[in-house]
Design an enzyme around this catalytic site. Structure first.
Site, PDB file in Angstrom:
ATOM      1  N   SER A 265       0.831  -1.199   0.000  1.00  0.00           N
ATOM      2  CA  SER A 265       0.000   0.000   0.000  1.00  0.00           C
ATOM      3  C   SER A 265       0.873   1.260   0.000  1.00  0.00           C
ATOM      4  O   SER A 265       1.553   1.550  -0.971  1.00  0.00           O
ATOM      5  CB  SER A 265      -0.949  -0.031   1.201  1.00  0.00           C
ATOM      6  OG  SER A 265      -1.923   0.971   1.100  1.00  0.00           O
ATOM      7  N   ASP A 408      -6.307  -3.901  -1.556  1.00  0.00           N
ATOM      8  CA  ASP A 408      -5.183  -3.448  -0.739  1.00  0.00           C
ATOM      9  C   ASP A 408      -4.475  -4.621  -0.070  1.00  0.00           C
ATOM     10  O   ASP A 408      -5.100  -5.472   0.565  1.00  0.00           O
ATOM     11  CB  ASP A 408      -5.697  -2.469   0.318  1.00  0.00           C
ATOM     12  CG  ASP A 408      -4.575  -1.672   0.945  1.00  0.00           C
ATOM     13  OD1 ASP A 408      -3.671  -2.284   1.534  1.00  0.00           O
ATOM     14  OD2 ASP A 408      -4.607  -0.430   0.845  1.00  0.00           O
TER      15      ASP A 408
END
Length: 558
Positions: A265, A408
């Site tokens: 991320s 994610d």
């Protein structure tokens, strides 16, 4: 048309003759006194002789039919296009000394002068001859062998560079060719070529090919040096400030301090900009704030509307365009051409499989016969890896690459240190771990819950589950117990206020930078220990062993 019908009729008649003869053989065997085995052996010899006569005549008739049909079609083509066009050949790109790159056939592909025959006779061919997989493998291996030999026999620098580019393109396009090339001894050839090459373009493409084949050079230090960065949105400014302190202590840039870097991320964004583009940390900080301001500036009305229709509060299309601009569209594997580029990985979460699993984007391939328990690939672009790793639910839409749907990476691996350690050990098996530096994106002291301990709202329960799933300190506790003393360092500052991922107010960002400065002052000695561990060079015995290993590889010895 009449020829084809007559051939079918002759075949059907021959079949009936064969069945009638078999019936007679069986009836004779049942009444013969000498026994069934004797009769069968005698009668079957007769059957086989007649079979040869029957099908021999049919086969010759079919060949005549095919040849006559082919002659008719060829005459029609010559009448329409002319002999000059018929005799022309397909243009093939050529290089010096008659070099050309053969094409890989994905299935049965006859010669040009027999295309018409195939249309008439393809039903008569055995099925195994039409197998796409068998033909593809044969031609792929032939093409691989051709590009290897051509690259090794190049006489000029330009010729060698061209052929090496063809080899790199071939191996990237056909991953199955890597194993065959390795078994053919290509690594030995490339290492010998690298030893004699003195121009940077050739050395660059050699580095990429070796990375595609899973070859790694000996480590420059006493062991593996790993950098890992968690996810956390705008709180990534904490990591940038702490990395500045580490660079000041070592006098080296981030990409010079580590052999393997891994992010998820926010960590993916930072590493995919900082390392390939060789930006300074000050430039990275300004870029990161600018990127956050552009994407996280949106009215609540439009954000809520997007959340309802596309499950993303922010404009995903604009997010992708910004990633292409700031991160770049360079392929992951092409970054391996940089001599200062460490091994890089970025982690996402695949959510459309029966079991949610981590996916590792790599700028390298694992060595021959080495397999990782993690899904992964190296054929993607930098911005695609970041887009998949940072597809935070409700912030941005899911990202589809091929048949896989990515979200994610922090949903499953918010602290990627353990994954990075495993991948590095796959690349350098048997090598000790010199230093692991793991950066978190901030934490706060647990607040005392003011709600009733016997009941809580659904929102509170949801966030507790989410916090548990994305916990980063459990991995830290495990590694802290397993890794040797002086080899593992975890830096995760306590912050004054745990801001949201999409915070863009300058005063809040300034507060995060102050928290990083205060954290460094309280842990300066630990940072100095980490810097000292990172700066340890290899011993004389290690250098000697590395030299011997490299010589053995160049000689093709295991």
């Amino acid at each position: 048309m009449s020829l084809g019908v007559s051939s079918l009729r002759s075949m059907s008649v021959s079949h009936w003759k064969l069945l009638t003869h078999l019936k007679e053989c069986v009836s004779k065997s049942c009444s013969n006194e000498k026994g069934i085995l004797f009769v069968l052996s005698k009668e079957w010899v007769s059957v086989l002789q007649k079979l040869r006569m029957i099908y021999g005549s049919v086969d010759s008739q079919i060949r005549k039919n095919c040849d006559s049909k082919s002659a008719i079609v060829n005459e029609q083509i010559k009448a329409e296009k002319g002999c000059s066009q018929t005799d022309s050949k397909e243009a093939v790109p050529k290089e010096d000394n008659g070099y050309s790159l053969p094409q890989v056939q994905t299935g049965f592909k006859p010669k040009k002068n027999s295309v018409q025959n195939v249309e008439v006779c393809k039903e008569l061919m055995p099925k195994w001859k039409l197998s796409k997989e068998a033909m593809s493998k044969i031609h792929n291996n032939s093409r691989t062998r051709h590009v290897i030999v051509s690259a090794a026999s190049a006489e000029t620098v330009q010729s060698r560079l061209k052929r090496l580019e063809d080899l790199a393109s071939h191996l990237n396009q056909y991953p199955e060719a890597r194993h065959y090339a390795t078994k053919e001894g290509i690594i030995r050839v490339l290492l010998q070529m690298r030893k004699t090459a003195d121009d940077e373009p050739t050395l660059a493409v050699l580095r990429e090919i070796l990375a595609v084949l899973g070859h790694v050079d000996p480590l420059p230090g006493r062991g593996i040096r790993i950098l890992s960065i968690d996810g956390g949105g705008i709180r990534g400014v904490l990591v940038i400030e702490l990395l500045k302190k580490l660079e000041e202590l070592t006098g080296k840039r981030v990409y010079e301090m580590f052999d393997y870097v891994c992010g998820v991320s926010t960590g993916a964004i930072l590493l995919c900009v900082l390392v390939p583009q060789k930006k300074t940390l000050t430039e990275l900080s300004e870029m990161y704030k600018e990127l956050s301001t552009k994407i996280f500036t949106q009215s609540a009305f439009w954000g809520t509307s997007n959340l309802v229709w596309s499950h993303s509060y922010y404009d995903t299309e604009m997010w992708e365009q910004l990633l292409k601009l700031y991160v770049g569209e360079t392929s992951l594997m092409r970054t391996a051409r940089d001599p200062l580029m460490p091994k890089l990985s970025v982690i996402s979460t695949v959510v459309n499989l029966p079991r949610v699993t981590a996916y590792v984007f790599r700028n390298y391939s694992l060595p021959y016969k080495v397999q990782s328990p993690y899904m992964g690939g190296c054929k993607h672009k930098l911005w695609e890896a970041v887009r998949a790793s940072a597809a935070a639910p409700s912030y941005f839409e899911e990202y589809r690459l091929g048949d896989l749907l990515h979200q994610d990476g922090g949903l499953l691996v918010n602290n990627p240190t353990a994954v990075a350690l495993h991948e590095a050990k796959q690349l350098w098996p048997g090598c000790p771990v010199q230093c692991v530096v793991s950066f978190g994106t901030g934490r706060t002291n647990p607040a005392v819950c003011s709600e009733d301990v016997n009941s809580s709202s659904w929102k509170t329960k949801f966030f507790k589950i989410l916090d548990s799933a994305t916990d980063t300190e459990a991995v830290h506790t495990m590694l802290n117990d397993l890794l040797p003393d002086g080899a593992y360092f975890r830096f995760n500052p306590y912050v004054t206020e745990m801001v949201t991922m999409d915070e863009i107010r300058p005063n809040k960002i300034g507060q995060l930078e102050q928290d990083a400065t205060m954290y460094y002052r309280r842990n300066k000695e630990t940072f100095q220990e980490a810097a000292k561990s990172l700066m340890q060079s290899s011993t004389l015995s290690q250098k000697a062993l590395n030299w011997i290993r490299l010589q053995r590889e160049m000689l093709g010895m295991k």
